[in-house]
Design an enzyme around this catalytic site. Structure first.
Site, PDB file in Angstrom:
ATOM      1  N   GLY A 169     -24.056 -29.542 -30.540  1.00 27.21           N
ATOM      2  CA  GLY A 169     -24.194 -29.676 -32.019  1.00 27.21           C
ATOM      3  C   GLY A 169     -24.544 -28.454 -32.656  1.00 27.21           C
ATOM      4  O   GLY A 169     -24.548 -27.306 -32.070  1.00 27.21           O
ATOM      5  N   GLY A 170     -25.795 -28.705 -33.603  1.00 34.38           N
ATOM      6  CA  GLY A 170     -26.172 -27.584 -34.256  1.00 34.38           C
ATOM      7  C   GLY A 170     -27.046 -26.700 -33.488  1.00 34.38           C
ATOM      8  O   GLY A 170     -27.180 -25.464 -33.702  1.00 34.38           O
ATOM      9  N   GLY A 202      -3.622   4.777 -38.573  1.00 32.07           N
ATOM     10  CA  GLY A 202      -5.172   4.094 -38.981  1.00 32.07           C
ATOM     11  C   GLY A 202      -6.094   3.988 -37.849  1.00 32.07           C
ATOM     12  O   GLY A 202      -7.457   4.222 -37.784  1.00 32.07           O
ATOM     13  N   ALA A 203      -5.505   3.796 -36.556  1.00 30.70           N
ATOM     14  CA  ALA A 203      -6.284   3.383 -35.473  1.00 30.70           C
ATOM     15  C   ALA A 203      -6.905   4.529 -34.991  1.00 30.70           C
ATOM     16  O   ALA A 203      -8.161   4.829 -34.802  1.00 30.70           O
ATOM     17  CB  ALA A 203      -5.413   2.852 -34.267  1.00 30.70           C
TER      18      ALA A 203
HETATM   19  C1  HXC Z   1     -34.237 -37.247 -26.473  1.00 30.23           C
HETATM   20  C2  HXC Z   1     -32.860 -37.120 -24.683  1.00 30.23           C
HETATM   21  C3  HXC Z   1     -32.084 -36.449 -25.416  1.00 30.23           C
HETATM   22  C4  HXC Z   1     -32.275 -36.360 -26.843  1.00 30.23           C
HETATM   23  C5  HXC Z   1     -31.153 -36.293 -23.502  1.00 30.23           C
HETATM   24  N1  HXC Z   1     -32.703 -37.244 -23.258  1.00 30.23           N
HETATM   25  N2  HXC Z   1     -31.137 -35.985 -24.651  1.00 30.23           N
HETATM   26  N3  HXC Z   1     -34.123 -37.652 -25.110  1.00 30.23           N
HETATM   27  N4  HXC Z   1     -33.633 -36.992 -27.201  1.00 30.23           N
HETATM   28  N5  HXC Z   1     -31.587 -35.687 -27.566  1.00 30.23           N
HETATM   29  C6  HXC Z   1     -33.218 -37.460 -22.177  1.00 30.23           C
HETATM   30  C7  HXC Z   1     -32.429 -39.054 -21.708  1.00 30.23           C
HETATM   31  O1  HXC Z   1     -32.952 -40.067 -22.248  1.00 30.23           O
HETATM   32  C8  HXC Z   1     -32.945 -38.963 -20.313  1.00 30.23           C
HETATM   33  O2  HXC Z   1     -34.211 -39.583 -20.338  1.00 30.23           O
HETATM   34  C9  HXC Z   1     -33.144 -37.611 -19.875  1.00 30.23           C
HETATM   35  O3  HXC Z   1     -33.308 -36.710 -20.978  1.00 30.23           O
HETATM   36  C10 HXC Z   1     -31.958 -36.864 -19.345  1.00 30.23           C
HETATM   37  O4  HXC Z   1     -30.762 -37.454 -19.875  1.00 30.23           O
HETATM   38  P1  HXC Z   1     -29.585 -38.008 -19.153  1.00 30.23           P
HETATM   39  O5  HXC Z   1     -28.472 -38.717 -20.112  1.00 30.23           O
HETATM   40  O6  HXC Z   1     -30.043 -38.955 -17.991  1.00 30.23           O
HETATM   41  O7  HXC Z   1     -28.670 -36.874 -18.536  1.00 30.23           O
HETATM   42  P2  HXC Z   1     -27.321 -36.369 -18.314  1.00 30.23           P
HETATM   43  O8  HXC Z   1     -26.369 -37.495 -17.650  1.00 30.23           O
HETATM   44  O9  HXC Z   1     -27.184 -35.324 -17.488  1.00 30.23           O
HETATM   45  O10 HXC Z   1     -26.567 -36.119 -19.778  1.00 30.23           O
HETATM   46  C11 HXC Z   1     -26.970 -34.991 -20.445  1.00 30.23           C
HETATM   47  C12 HXC Z   1     -26.529 -35.059 -21.970  1.00 30.23           C
HETATM   48  C13 HXC Z   1     -27.092 -36.691 -22.595  1.00 30.23           C
HETATM   49  C14 HXC Z   1     -25.312 -34.965 -22.112  1.00 30.23           C
HETATM   50  C15 HXC Z   1     -27.184 -34.074 -22.816  1.00 30.23           C
HETATM   51  O11 HXC Z   1     -28.407 -36.813 -22.268  1.00 30.23           O
HETATM   52  C16 HXC Z   1     -26.770 -36.645 -24.054  1.00 30.23           C
HETATM   53  O12 HXC Z   1     -25.590 -37.019 -24.520  1.00 30.23           O
HETATM   54  N6  HXC Z   1     -27.891 -36.695 -24.848  1.00 30.23           N
HETATM   55  C17 HXC Z   1     -27.849 -36.676 -26.256  1.00 30.23           C
HETATM   56  C18 HXC Z   1     -27.242 -35.562 -26.794  1.00 30.23           C
HETATM   57  C19 HXC Z   1     -27.191 -35.807 -28.214  1.00 30.23           C
HETATM   58  O13 HXC Z   1     -26.522 -36.533 -29.062  1.00 30.23           O
HETATM   59  N7  HXC Z   1     -28.410 -34.815 -29.175  1.00 30.23           N
HETATM   60  C20 HXC Z   1     -28.480 -34.754 -30.165  1.00 30.23           C
HETATM   61  C21 HXC Z   1     -27.447 -33.845 -30.641  1.00 30.23           C
HETATM   62  S1  HXC Z   1     -27.559 -33.226 -32.365  1.00 30.23           S
HETATM   63  P3  HXC Z   1     -34.960 -40.081 -18.807  1.00 30.23           P
HETATM   64  O14 HXC Z   1     -36.345 -40.493 -19.241  1.00 30.23           O
HETATM   65  O15 HXC Z   1     -33.950 -41.156 -18.417  1.00 30.23           O
HETATM   66  O16 HXC Z   1     -34.977 -39.055 -17.755  1.00 30.23           O
HETATM   67  C22 HXC Z   1     -28.342 -31.953 -32.212  1.00 30.23           C
HETATM   68  C23 HXC Z   1     -28.447 -31.387 -33.593  1.00 30.23           C
HETATM   69  C24 HXC Z   1     -29.404 -30.298 -33.505  1.00 30.23           C
HETATM   70  O17 HXC Z   1     -28.979 -31.749 -31.328  1.00 30.23           O
HETATM   71  C25 HXC Z   1     -29.166 -29.759 -35.128  1.00 30.23           C
HETATM   72  C26 HXC Z   1     -29.822 -28.528 -35.154  1.00 30.23           C
HETATM   73  C27 HXC Z   1     -29.673 -27.994 -36.665  1.00 30.23           C
END
Ligand code: HXC
Length: 509
Positions: free
Chosen positions: A168-169, A403-404
Site C-alpha cells: 500500500g501507501g 547526442g549520446a
Molecule cells: C494491525 C496487523 C496488521 C495491521 C498484521 N497485523 N497487519 N495488525 N494492523 N495492518 C497483525 C495480525 O493481526 C497478526 O496478529 C500479526 O500482525 C501477524 O499477521 P498475520 O496475518 O498472522 O501474518 P501473515 O500471515 O504473515 O500475513 C502478513 C500480512 C497480513 C500479509 C501483512 O497480516 C495482512 O494482510 N495484513 C493486513 C495488511 C493491510 O491490509 N494493511 C493495511 C494496508 S493499507 P497476531 O496477534 O495474530 O499475531 C496501508 C496504507 C498505508 O498500509 C498508507 C500510507 C499513506
C-alpha cells in the site's frame, strides 16, 4: 532495588517483542527479528536504543488491553565501522510491525536526530502496513515519515532494507530513499496486493511475482539489489555505508589503500577489439582502474547496458557510470538513462566525484523507445550530468556518437577532464550511416560508397579531430588510465563552481 528490578523486567519484556512463539514463527520464515537485524547491521555493542518503552495510545477495539513496549519498531543509533548511523527496524512479531501513531513518532524522532546531526538513516521494513485499529492516526503517521524522507533527501543518505511485507501507501517511504535492498523470497513491495489485482484486472499473480526482490531488481528497478537472506543484505548495507559520506557537508571516508596509484595495466591496451562491432566487457576496465579491483555495483540486474556503482581511487569514493558494450552495444535507452541519471544525482548531492567511461553508439531507436518518452528520459541523464558540480572525469574508450556523446559527461556539460583512448571515435554517427546520408546519390554504387565510408572513417574514427578542437583534453594510453584518472581527481579536490541562484531546477520527470 525494586526500581532496578522493574527496569530489568520491563527491558526483558520489551526485548521479547511479540513473544517467543511469534519470534519462532519469524525464524521459520527465514527472517531474523528486528533486534537481531539491528545487531548484525551495527558494530558490536554500539546500538543505543531510543523509546524502548513507548506504547500506543489507542483505546478502540480493546487495544487498551494490549500495549506492548516499543510498539512494533526498534529505533536508535549506533555505528558502522565506527561511523554514526540512525536506524529503525520494524518488529513484525508485534502486531505485524503495523504502523500506529506512536510507531510513526518513534521513526520520526530518529529521522529528526539524523537530519540534525548529519548521519545516514537506515530503515528496516517488515510491516503489515497501517495499524488498522488506528485508522487515520496511522495514515497521519505515515505522512509525517514521508515528509521527513523528503526533507532528508540530499541531506543525509537514506537506505531502506525491505525484509518482509511493505504494501500500500507504505511503499512510498522506501521509494523516496536513496537505496533499496530486498531479500529474495521473504520480502515484497506493491501498491495493491495480488487479491486486489485479481479483482480489478483479473490477473492472477503471486506476491513474489508482483513485488518480490527479483521483480523489483530486474523489471521495475524500484530496488537496487536483491540478496539471498537477511544476513547478506545487512552485511552489504554495511559495505555500502562505507562508501558514503555521513551527510551532504561531509566528505566520503578515505580508506587505507594498498594499490599503486601509478599501476600500469598493459592488458588495457588490447581491451578494445580491432573490429568496432565486437563487444568487450566494460566491467574489466572498471575493476582494473579501482583500488584493489573493488567495484560496488548499484542496480546490477537492471538496464545492463549501463553500469553504475562505487569504486575507490586513492582510498576516496568515486561514482562510476559506464556504457556496457556487451548489452545493446552500450546504447542509451529509457531504462539506462533513468538508472544513470538517478545515480549521477545521488553522487552530486553527496559530493561524490563521478568517473564516466564512454563507449556509446547512440540512443536505441524504435517506437517503444519513442512512445515510452525516451526524449524526456534521455534528458534526465543529460540534465543530471550538466547540473552536477562535483569533479567529473570522463574517458572515451571507443564510440562517442551523436547526442549520446554530449550526454555522457562531455566537455560541453562542464566535464573537468575529458580523456580519450586512441581507439576513440567521436562523431555524429558511425561511418556507414553517415555515408548513406551525405552520399545518397552514390547509394547504387558499392565501390563509391565503400570509398566514402573509408574517407569518413579516416576523418572521424579517431579522437584527434575532437582533441584538435580541445573538447578532448588529452589522448591517453589505455594502460596508464588509472594513473591519469587518479591524478585528475586529486587535482580536483578543491574544485568550486558557481551556479546562478535558483530555488531548485526543474529536471524533466
Ligand atoms: C494491525 C496487523 C496488521 C495491521 C498484521 N497485523 N497487519 N495488525 N494492523 N495492518 C497483525 C495480525 O493481526 C497478526 O496478529 C500479526 O500482525 C501477524 O499477521 P498475520 O496475518 O498472522 O501474518 P501473515 O500471515 O504473515 O500475513 C502478513 C500480512 C497480513 C500479509 C501483512 O497480516 C495482512 O494482510 N495484513 C493486513 C495488511 C493491510 O491490509 N494493511 C493495511 C494496508 S493499507 P497476531 O496477534 O495474530 O499475531 C496501508 C496504507 C498505508 O498500509 C498508507 C500510507 C499513506
Amino acid at each position: 532495588m525494586d526500581v532496578l528490578q522493574e527496569l530489568e523486567t520491563r527491558r526483558k519484556a520489551a526485548r521479547l517483542g511479540g513473544g517467543e512463539k511469534r519470534i519462532a514463527a519469524q525464524h521459520r520464515k527465514g527472517k531474523l527479528t528486528a533486534r537481531e537485524r539491528v545487531e548484525l547491521l551495527l558494530d558490536d555493542g554500539s546500538f543505543e536504543e531510543f523509546d524502548m518503552f513507548v506504547a500506543h495510545r489507542c483505546t478502540d477495539f480493546g487495544m487498551e488491553n494490549e500495549r506492548p513496549a516499543g510498539d512494533g519498531v526498534v529505533t536508535g543509533w549506533g555505528t558502522i565501522n565506527g561511523r554514526l548511523v540512525y536506524v529503525f527496524s520494524q518488529d513484525f512479531t508485534v502486531m505485524g510491525g503495523s504502523v500506529s501513531e506512536t510507531h510513526g513518532q518513534k521513526i520520526c524522532k530518529i529521522m529528526d536526530m539524523a537530519i540534525q546531526n548529519g548521519a545516514p538513516i537506515i530503515g528496516i521494513n517488515d510491516s503489515g502496513g497501517a495499524r488498522i485499529q488506528e485508522g487515520v492516526a496511522s495514515l497521519a503517521a505515515y505522512g509525517e515519515v514521508f515528509q521527513r524522507n523528503i526533507i532528508a533527501s540530499g541531506v543525509v543518505p537514506q537506505i531502506s532494507l525491505i525484509m518482509g511485507p511493505t504494501a500500500g501507501g507504505a511503499v512510498y517511504s522506501p521509494a523516496m530513499t536513496d537505496f533499496i535492498f530486498m531479500v529474495k523470497d521473504s520480502s515484497y513491495m506493491f501498491v495493491t496486493g495480488p487479491d486486489v489485482v485479481k479483482t480489478v484486472t483479473n490477473e492472477q499473480v503471486t506476491a513474489e511475482e508482483l513485488g518480490g526482490a527479483s521483480t523489483h531488481t530486474k523489471k521495475s528497478s524500484v530496488a537496487d539489489a536483491a540478496f539471498e537472506n537477511d544476513v547478506e543484505a545487512l552485511a552489504e548495507a554495511r559495505r555500502l555505508v562505507d562508501f558514503l559520506p555521513l551527510n551532504n557537508r561531509d566528505k566520503s571516508p578515505v580508506r587505507p589503500f594498498f594499490d599503486d596509484v601509478s599501476r600500469v595495466e598493459e592488458s588495457l591496451d588490447t581491451l578494445v577489439p580491432d573490429n568496432p562491432n565486437m563487444p568487450y566487457d566494460m566491467k574489466e576496465l572498471i575493476t582494473k582502474l579501482a583500488d584493489e579491483g573493488d567495484f560496488y555495483e548499484i542496480q546490477e540486474e537492471f538496464a545492463k547496458n549501463i553500469l553504475t556503482g562505487f569504486i575507490r581511487l586513492e582510498g576516496v569514493t568515486v561514482g562510476v557510470v559506464a556504457n556496457q558494450p556487451m548489452v545493446l552495444a552500450g546504447c542509451l535507452d529509457i531504462d539506462a538513462s533513468r538508472k544513470a541519471a538517478r545515480f549521477v544525482r545521488f553522487c552530486d548531492a553527496f559530493e561524490i566525484p563521478i568517473l564516466s567511461l564512454v563507449d556509446v553508439p547512440g540512443f536505441l531507436p524504435g517506437t517503444s523507445q519513442e512512445y515510452g518518452g525516451v526524449i524526456k528520459h534521455g534528458a534526465k541523464l543529460l540534465f543530471a550530468y550538466g547540473e552536477a558540480t562535483v569533479p567529473k572525469v570522463t574517458v572515451i574508450t571507443r564510440k562517442a556518437y551523436g547526442g549520446a556523446y554530449v550526454v555522457m559527461a562531455s566537455k560541453h556539460l562542464r566535464g573537468d577532464f575529458n580523456y580519450a583512448w586512441p581507439t576513440s571515435e567521436i562523431a555524429v554517427m558511425g561511418a556507414k550511416g553517415a555515408t548513406e546520408i551525405i552520399h545518397r546519390a552514390d547509394l547504387d554504387d558499392p565501390e563509391k560508397i565503400a570509398k566514402h565510408t573509408q574517407d569518413y572513417e579516416d576523418r572521424f574514427a579517431n579522437p584527434f579531430v575532437a582533441a584538435e578542437k580541445g573538447v578532448i583534453d588529452e589522448v591517453i594510453m589505455p594502460q596508464s588510465t588509472r594513473k591519469r584518472v587518479c591524478r585528475a581527481f586529486a587535482s580536483l579536490r578543491t574544485k568550486k563552481t558557481h551556479t546562478p541562484w535558483k530555488k531548485h531546477d526543474n529536471i524533466p520527470l
